[in-house]
Design an enzyme around this catalytic site. Sequence first.
Site, short mmCIF file in Angstrom:
data_model
loop_
_atom_site.label_atom_id
_atom_site.label_comp_id
_atom_site.label_asym_id
_atom_site.label_seq_id
_atom_site.Cartn_x
_atom_site.Cartn_y
_atom_site.Cartn_z
N ASN A 47 -23.96 28.77 -4.54
CA ASN A 47 -24.01 26.49 -5.57
C ASN A 47 -23.75 25.71 -5.62
OD1 ASN A 47 -21.27 27.20 -3.92
ND2 ASN A 47 -19.90 26.63 -5.16
N GLU A 49 -23.60 21.87 -7.86
CA GLU A 49 -23.02 21.38 -7.88
C GLU A 49 -23.22 20.28 -8.67
OE1 GLU A 49 -18.18 21.29 -6.95
OE2 GLU A 49 -17.98 23.51 -7.24
N GLU A 60 -24.69 33.07 -7.66
CA GLU A 60 -25.43 34.47 -7.81
C GLU A 60 -26.47 34.29 -9.04
OE1 GLU A 60 -22.20 33.95 -8.19
OE2 GLU A 60 -20.80 35.41 -8.67
N CYS A 93 -18.94 35.39 -12.28
CA CYS A 93 -18.55 35.24 -13.55
C CYS A 93 -19.52 35.35 -14.86
CB CYS A 93 -18.78 33.58 -13.51
SG CYS A 93 -20.15 33.24 -14.03
ZN LIG Z 1 -21.52 32.66 -12.21
#
Ligand SMILES: [Zn+2]
Length: 147
Positions: A47, A49, A60, A93
């Site tokens: 990830n 940010e 992902e 998510c």
């Molecule tokens: Zn996600």
Amino acid sequence: MAMSQISDEELLAMAFDITKNSYAPYSGFPVGAALLLDDGTVVTGCNVENASYGLTMCAERNAVFRMVAEYGPNHKIEACAIAGRKAAPCHPCGACRQVLHEFGCKRVIVESERPDSSGTEDNVTLGAPESIDFEKILPYAFGPEDL
Ligand SMILES: [Zn+2]
């Protein structure tokens, strides 16, 4: 990286390992993903940010976009393993489920509950991998086959 035979445990470990590259200063929640492609190639992502929070991108999707950038759009994803550096399990998510479906993802592998005495964050014993069929992760999916 091309691998001949890779276990769910190994794929999950690669997802955890790439969390070391995560950029997560706001959430403090590094996440890694490892895709196993139909030819045995493994592609990882973490990830990233942003100070403008909404621009943050998940591990992902970064892995999927990296797959396309490095190997082209014609691969199918056999499995996507996901690991959080600080907590387990980490399910994808909704947005990532949709993007994974675009490339035929068959399974998601998450870490089952991590043992309490699993050591420090940098030397952790991961929980056992749990494999989830994609139809269960994203039922009634909309995808390229529906256009
Ligand atoms: Zn996600």
